[in-house]
Design an enzyme around this catalytic site. Sequence first.
Site, PDB file in Angstrom:
ATOM      1  NE  ARG A  48       1.320   0.346  -0.420  1.00 62.53           N
ATOM      2  CZ  ARG A  48       0.873  -0.650  -0.267  1.00 62.53           C
ATOM      3  NH1 ARG A  48      -0.267  -0.959   0.476  1.00 62.53           N
ATOM      4  NH2 ARG A  48       1.580  -1.978  -0.569  1.00 62.53           N
ATOM      5  NE  ARG A  49       6.087  -0.776   2.631  1.00 61.87           N
ATOM      6  CZ  ARG A  49       6.008  -2.069   2.365  1.00 61.87           C
ATOM      7  NH1 ARG A  49       6.191  -2.969   3.639  1.00 61.87           N
ATOM      8  NH2 ARG A  49       5.929  -2.494   1.311  1.00 61.87           N
ATOM      9  CE  LYS A 207      -3.128 -12.278 -15.600  1.00 66.22           C
ATOM     10  NZ  LYS A 207      -2.086 -13.554 -15.065  1.00 66.22           N
TER      11      LYS A 207
END
Lengths: 430, 430
Positions: A48-49, A207
């Site tokens: 994303r960055r 889970k």
Amino acid sequence: MMRTRPLKVALLGCGVVGSEVARIMTTHADDLAARIGAPVELAGVAVRRPSKVREGIPAELVTTDATALVKRGDIDVVVEVIGGIEPARTLITTAFEHGASVVSANKALLAQDGAALHAAAGEHDKDLYYEAAVAGAIPLIRPLRESLAGDKINRVMGIVNGTTNYILDKMDSTGAGYQEALDEATALGYAEADPTADVEAFDAAAKAAILAGIAFHTRVRLDDVYREGMTEVTAADFASAKEMGCTIKLLAICERAADGGSVTARVHPAMIPLSHPLANVRGAYNAVFVESDAAGQLMFYGPGAGGAPTASAVLGDLVAVCRNKLSGATGPGESAYAALPVSPMGDVVTRYHISLDVADKPGVLAQVATVFAEHGVSIDTVRQQGKDGEASLVVVTHRASDASLNGTVEALRGLDTVRGVASIMRVEGE
Amino acid sequence: MMRTRPLKVALLGCGVVGSEVARIMTTHADDLAARIGAPVELAGVAVRRPSKVREGIPAELVTTDATALVKRGDIDVVVEVIGGIEPARTLITTAFEHGASVVSANKALLAQDGAALHAAAGEHDKDLYYEAAVAGAIPLIRPLRESLAGDKINRVMGIVNGTTNYILDKMDSTGAGYQEALDEATALGYAEADPTADVEAFDAAAKAAILAGIAFHTRVRLDDVYREGMTEVTAADFASAKEMGCTIKLLAICERAADGGSVTARVHPAMIPLSHPLANVRGAYNAVFVESDAAGQLMFYGPGAGGAPTASAVLGDLVAVCRNKLSGATGPGESAYAALPVSPMGDVVTRYHISLDVADKPGVLAQVATVFAEHGVSIDTVRQQGKDGEASLVVVTHRASDASLNGTVEALRGLDTVRGVASIMRVEGE
């Protein structure tokens, strides 16, 4: 036997887990190549960055366009360690459509949409592996799905969330309250700033859904899992547990009904005897007990989270998927042929520890015992403590259905002599 | 997706494990078919004594001619649960030559001739699976070989023999001597009439060889494993262990040297702290600790022997091999590319607990300490107890090589003031 064209891996996400996956792929490239039978190459990393410095990852591999990466067409395996539902779900199905198999660590997505993702993998004859989605580094999905494929699993019971185990262990060992233990877990990095997914057991429930599905060859969705967080567990509950020779753990429990015709899945705090191996699972560790017809009782123990442990599980899957690719095969896909009904929580049968605040006068115990009897809940032990006109009754039951217990508690609340129900906790592991 | 031609299975051996394999194949035929994607059919059972009644196995399937059975040519999978070297070895290679894959529970054969058997399997493009050969029902070989295939394993340490663990646990909990505990184990069926393979650690050494080979991607033969039985462990040793907050277990330990350039494998009794999870493995249970770079510490626990648990492991392999057959692939074969040298026992570095009978006069401790120092073995603690002119010295060392320790002990025996070396035991798990 080594082929020279490398298998190409696209990494989606480069946080704690992803960066560790990339690091091991680089530092252990020769070992991975030898074990797979072909070199593996990190072909792209979607983040994303992009500005964040990522040690050891060549800048030209980094992209913000995850969709373009999975659509490239030359990617053999997509490793998805973004987490969350979207865009992970769309990226995974797009990967299958464009010829890649997928290794994912995404419990939330697998628990919610596992069936659809498996179907998409099957449609394109691709692998979908996700050992890292449950209990971090602990080999659990492969043992359940492969090692025990010739056995009949009756029960999976485990500690599958390290954050809550850290908090409960701290409460147990220091007498701290929930908030104090949570604060310490947060300060030490064991709990996130917003701990909701852990302490309200959303993480453990996902889970449980995955484990129940694999263990019972039945689709179990997140919505099928009864979920109760551990925010209301008190220091007094731990004191009560100690009096019974127990401790309290947040347990994920997947069970086949005694008649074999249905299954249940649930996550809640429970008392377990100190003699049970799960009672000794400390700190942020995870452990899962498996009971089957032929194998008997097995336990799997290890670190349930963290960058490196989760990367270990991801890389084990990566090696398997690459081997499959080279041999032109796919590994075991979804197995849901048994299609057993998932029963509601009311059908679960277990034992209960109930603390009641009652009036300190004659006949109260007889009244209370009558209510239990009327609801078919048999009492194992009862302990009465009086103080200043008030009294408490601690009742431990034999095995009874959750529905019967709820009916009992409702009726107890209607008694004039019962001032309040201080706590109800299930007792497991006997 | 179900194909109708069944996969044909030949069963070699129909004792405790074989009869359980046959029983589960019959009673769980539908489940096995669903999980494999094709029905499996028991096509023949080779036994030594055909007259023995075998419940549930049609008489026409029973034969004494195992060779003819594996040569039939229509057998897809041979399940070998005879044990021992011959005729098992020849039958397995013959099976490969005649088109069958093999599932074996034969630790002795795998430890001795694993490389040749893997080569034979590879030559004919067949599978050789043997999860049941180590630690019974506990999924261990598949996790090591597949789940941890992307990790670097540094240590495998475990209790892999149920008989000796039963005996040691009994000595620990009751204070019994070795012979008394062995007699009880024999009476209860935990020990065989001739317990040599168990108590002299031949069985555990075979398992250590198999585990080390898989963990380190290196061929480790039975001869490479240092082996020390547990017949000389005494009640006094347990008393010494208790004083140190330890118990005694027969441990199989496979280690990568600190510099990564070599490995060792050994089996011997050792003291381990009560706080170590292996210390709490009771009765005939097995448990194996695995330490790796990324995953950290994992533990696998369960029943290490017995008909049904071993059958569970065999059937898991059977399902995997059948799936491979249907997809036209084979699973991971031998991985020995690392080819690390296996170092002798002298190179192993660990801690030691040594009891000496010494003369009760001034200067003895100084003499003894000097000998340790001269051999480069650093002392952690020493305890002196005097009685009637005799005295005992209990020395616990820091980590030192086995060779240094042996040199130290030899020199101690040469001292006039040392009357005898009462016991030497390694200390592990810290």
